[in-house]
Design an enzyme around this catalytic site. Structure first.
Site, PDB file in Angstrom:
ATOM      1  N   SER A   1       7.519  -9.323  -8.763  1.00 10.78           N
ATOM      2  CA  SER A   1       7.100 -10.730  -8.910  1.00 10.78           C
ATOM      3  C   SER A   1       8.058 -11.717  -8.255  1.00 10.78           C
ATOM      4  O   SER A   1       8.250 -12.827  -8.749  1.00 10.78           O
ATOM      5  CB  SER A   1       6.872 -11.074 -10.386  1.00 10.78           C
ATOM      6  OG  SER A   1       5.804 -10.292 -10.914  1.00 10.78           O
TER       7      SER A   1
ATOM      8  N   ASN B   1       5.971  -5.488   1.132  1.00 15.99           N
ATOM      9  CA  ASN B   1       5.193  -4.277   0.864  1.00 15.99           C
ATOM     10  C   ASN B   1       3.740  -4.724   0.682  1.00 15.99           C
ATOM     11  O   ASN B   1       3.401  -5.285  -0.353  1.00 15.99           O
ATOM     12  CB  ASN B   1       5.726  -3.592  -0.404  1.00 15.99           C
ATOM     13  CG  ASN B   1       4.884  -2.395  -0.807  1.00 15.99           C
ATOM     14  OD1 ASN B   1       3.955  -2.003  -0.091  1.00 15.99           O
ATOM     15  ND2 ASN B   1       5.199  -1.812  -1.951  1.00 15.99           N
ATOM     16  N   TRP B   2       2.950  -4.487   1.712  1.00 12.04           N
ATOM     17  CA  TRP B   2       1.563  -4.967   1.677  1.00 12.04           C
ATOM     18  C   TRP B   2       0.662  -4.083   0.819  1.00 12.04           C
ATOM     19  O   TRP B   2      -0.522  -4.399   0.640  1.00 12.04           O
ATOM     20  CB  TRP B   2       0.994  -5.059   3.098  1.00 12.04           C
ATOM     21  CG  TRP B   2       1.584  -6.166   3.938  1.00 12.04           C
ATOM     22  CD1 TRP B   2       2.378  -7.187   3.506  1.00 12.04           C
ATOM     23  CD2 TRP B   2       1.397  -6.358   5.347  1.00 12.04           C
ATOM     24  NE1 TRP B   2       2.704  -8.007   4.568  1.00 12.04           N
ATOM     25  CE2 TRP B   2       2.114  -7.521   5.708  1.00 12.04           C
ATOM     26  CE3 TRP B   2       0.714  -5.665   6.351  1.00 12.04           C
ATOM     27  CZ2 TRP B   2       2.149  -8.003   7.013  1.00 12.04           C
ATOM     28  CZ3 TRP B   2       0.752  -6.142   7.650  1.00 12.04           C
ATOM     29  CH2 TRP B   2       1.459  -7.299   7.979  1.00 12.04           C
ATOM     30  N   LYS B   3       1.196  -2.945   0.375  1.00 11.44           N
ATOM     31  CA  LYS B   3       0.423  -2.019  -0.472  1.00 11.44           C
ATOM     32  C   LYS B   3      -0.946  -1.748   0.168  1.00 11.44           C
ATOM     33  O   LYS B   3      -1.050  -1.722   1.385  1.00 11.44           O
ATOM     34  CB  LYS B   3       0.321  -2.582  -1.902  1.00 11.44           C
ATOM     35  CG  LYS B   3       1.708  -2.914  -2.475  1.00 11.44           C
ATOM     36  CD  LYS B   3       1.704  -3.193  -3.953  1.00 11.44           C
ATOM     37  CE  LYS B   3       3.130  -3.513  -4.405  1.00 11.44           C
ATOM     38  NZ  LYS B   3       3.240  -3.741  -5.849  1.00 11.44           N
TER      39      LYS B   3
ATOM     40  N   GLY C   1       3.842  -7.030 -10.107  1.00  6.44           N
ATOM     41  CA  GLY C   1       2.473  -7.532 -10.135  1.00  6.44           C
ATOM     42  C   GLY C   1       2.091  -8.218 -11.435  1.00  6.44           C
ATOM     43  O   GLY C   1       0.913  -8.460 -11.695  1.00  6.44           O
TER      44      GLY C   1
ATOM     45  N   GLU D   1       4.537   2.815  -7.950  1.00  2.06           N
ATOM     46  CA  GLU D   1       3.107   3.177  -7.909  1.00  2.06           C
ATOM     47  C   GLU D   1       2.927   4.622  -7.451  1.00  2.06           C
ATOM     48  O   GLU D   1       2.012   5.317  -7.892  1.00  2.06           O
ATOM     49  CB  GLU D   1       2.354   2.165  -7.027  1.00  2.06           C
ATOM     50  CG  GLU D   1       2.210   0.832  -7.748  1.00  2.06           C
ATOM     51  CD  GLU D   1       2.311  -0.404  -6.864  1.00  2.06           C
ATOM     52  OE1 GLU D   1       2.110  -0.297  -5.641  1.00  2.06           O
ATOM     53  OE2 GLU D   1       2.587  -1.489  -7.416  1.00  2.06           O
TER      54      GLU D   1
ATOM     55  N   GLU E   1      13.221  -2.071  -8.865  1.00  2.36           N
ATOM     56  CA  GLU E   1      11.937  -2.689  -9.183  1.00  2.36           C
ATOM     57  C   GLU E   1      11.536  -2.301 -10.610  1.00  2.36           C
ATOM     58  O   GLU E   1      10.917  -1.246 -10.813  1.00  2.36           O
ATOM     59  CB  GLU E   1      10.858  -2.212  -8.213  1.00  2.36           C
ATOM     60  CG  GLU E   1      11.102  -2.597  -6.776  1.00  2.36           C
ATOM     61  CD  GLU E   1       9.793  -2.688  -5.983  1.00  2.36           C
ATOM     62  OE1 GLU E   1       9.561  -3.734  -5.381  1.00  2.36           O
ATOM     63  OE2 GLU E   1       9.002  -1.733  -6.005  1.00  2.36           O
TER      64      GLU E   1
ATOM     65  N   HIS F   1       8.277   4.507  -4.584  1.00  2.00           N
ATOM     66  CA  HIS F   1       7.769   3.291  -5.226  1.00  2.00           C
ATOM     67  C   HIS F   1       7.166   3.655  -6.583  1.00  2.00           C
ATOM     68  O   HIS F   1       6.597   4.728  -6.753  1.00  2.00           O
ATOM     69  CB  HIS F   1       6.720   2.620  -4.339  1.00  2.00           C
ATOM     70  CG  HIS F   1       6.367   1.251  -4.811  1.00  2.00           C
ATOM     71  ND1 HIS F   1       5.451   1.040  -5.818  1.00  2.00           N
ATOM     72  CD2 HIS F   1       6.837   0.031  -4.457  1.00  2.00           C
ATOM     73  CE1 HIS F   1       5.371  -0.266  -6.045  1.00  2.00           C
ATOM     74  NE2 HIS F   1       6.196  -0.903  -5.235  1.00  2.00           N
TER      75      HIS F   1
ATOM     76  N   GLY G   1       5.728  -7.884  -3.027  1.00  2.00           N
ATOM     77  CA  GLY G   1       4.335  -7.435  -2.958  1.00  2.00           C
ATOM     78  C   GLY G   1       3.406  -8.626  -2.765  1.00  2.00           C
ATOM     79  O   GLY G   1       3.250  -9.154  -1.660  1.00  2.00           O
TER      80      GLY G   1
HETATM   81  P1  13P Z   1       4.879  -7.779  -6.687  1.00  2.00           P
HETATM   82  O1  13P Z   1       5.729  -8.665  -5.806  1.00  2.00           O
HETATM   83  O2  13P Z   1       3.407  -7.998  -6.475  1.00  2.00           O
HETATM   84  O3  13P Z   1       5.280  -7.843  -8.119  1.00  2.00           O
HETATM   85  O4  13P Z   1       5.137  -6.267  -6.204  1.00  2.00           O
HETATM   86  C1  13P Z   1       6.445  -5.830  -6.127  1.00  2.00           C
HETATM   87  C2  13P Z   1       6.469  -4.508  -5.472  1.00  2.00           C
HETATM   88  O5  13P Z   1       6.014  -3.531  -6.015  1.00  2.00           O
HETATM   89  C3  13P Z   1       7.075  -4.420  -4.131  1.00  2.00           C
HETATM   90  O6  13P Z   1       7.244  -3.098  -3.742  1.00  2.00           O
END
Ligand code: 13P
Length: 255
Positions: free
Chosen positions: A215, A9-11, A175, A99, A169, A97, A236
């Site tokens: 993470s 997930n490149w966000k 993150g 977020e 998640e 997600h 992420g």
């Molecule tokens: P991180 O790997 O940066 O913790 O993010 C996880 C995430 O939200 C994947 O969708």
């Protein structure tokens, strides 16, 4: 046996040139290997989809999306529709997600509609659930995850449910560098599979893939994937480097 899924997930990262360079480096690293027990997916920001689709040409890496709206078209400024994604051969979409839930206020009901729309368009939703730090600390993690599942999956038939991908998640692990321990993740993911068994039957529970996200990195992925109910990872930060993501893709996995 369930195929593993390692998803990036490149966000809201990367511009087209960077995305192309990352895909090229990934293909150069992974290109010579064939994986029979796992699939690899990248989910770029929507505006990068044409560029990434082109860069992935000839590769087995699957192109996914991070979000979509449930209507096909109309006055929905800023949104993208299932048919727009399908025009780029995007059949996988992350839905719900944390977020989206916490920054953009998406409700369980909205997420349920998006899941329904994905299924109606023959797409595979990657449905995210997970508790916040506060919910975790107050012992409500399971209750929260089950509520999110009911909201997201309430309209699905048994067959439809078996075909989706779930992603556990925990918000406190996203993150933060604080990953759930393999035991914590396995305990929740076993409970999610148990809930599938009750709601959608044994067959659906056995085939649904449940990813862990939060993470995940090159150092912890092997121990996470050694657990029987962890069918892959949603990554992420560590997916933004070709070396680290390629290492994650090669994780040792439970048979
Ligand atoms: P991180 O790997 O940066 O913790 O993010 C996880 C995430 O939200 C994947 O969708």
């Amino acid at each position: 046996m369930r195929k593993k899924l390692i998803a990036a997930n490149w966000k809201m990262h990367l511009v087209p040139g960077e995305a192309r360079a990352l895909v090229s480096a990934l293909i150069a690293d992974l290109g010579r290997e064939t994986f029979t027990d796992r699939e690899v997916l990248v989910a770029p920001a929507a505006i990068l989809i044409p560029e990434v689709k082109d860069a992935l040409r000839g590769s087995s890496i699957i192109l996914g999306a991070q979000n979509m709206f449930y209507e096909e078209k109309g006055a929905f400024t800023g949104e993208i529709s299932p048919t727009m994604l399908l025009a780029y051969d995007v059949y996988h979409v992350i839905v719900g997600h944390s977020e989206r839930r916490h920054i953009f206020g998406e409700s369980d009901e909205l997420i349920g509609r998006k899941v329904r729309a994905a299924i109606d368009h023959k797409m595979t939703p990657i449905v995210c659930v997970g508790e916040t730090q506060q919910e975790h600390d107050s012992g409500r993690a399971l209750e929260v995850v089950l509520r999110q599942m009911e909201g997201a999956l309430g309209s699905l038939t048994d067959d439809e449910a078996g075909g989706i991908v779930m992603a556990y998640e925990p918000v406190w692990a996203i993150g933060t560098g604080r990953t759930a321990t393999p035991e914590q993740a396995e305990s929740m993911q076993g409970a999610i599979r148990g809930a599938f068994n009750e709601r959608f039957g044994r067959a659906a529970a056995q085939i649904v893939r449940i990813l862990y996200g939060g993470s995940v990195n090159a150092d912890n992925v092997d121990s996470l994937l050694s657990k029987p109910d962890i069918d892959g990872a949603l990554v992420g930060t560590a997916s933004l480097g070709a070396d680290s993501f390629a290492r994650i893709v090669r994780a040792r996995a439970a048979k």
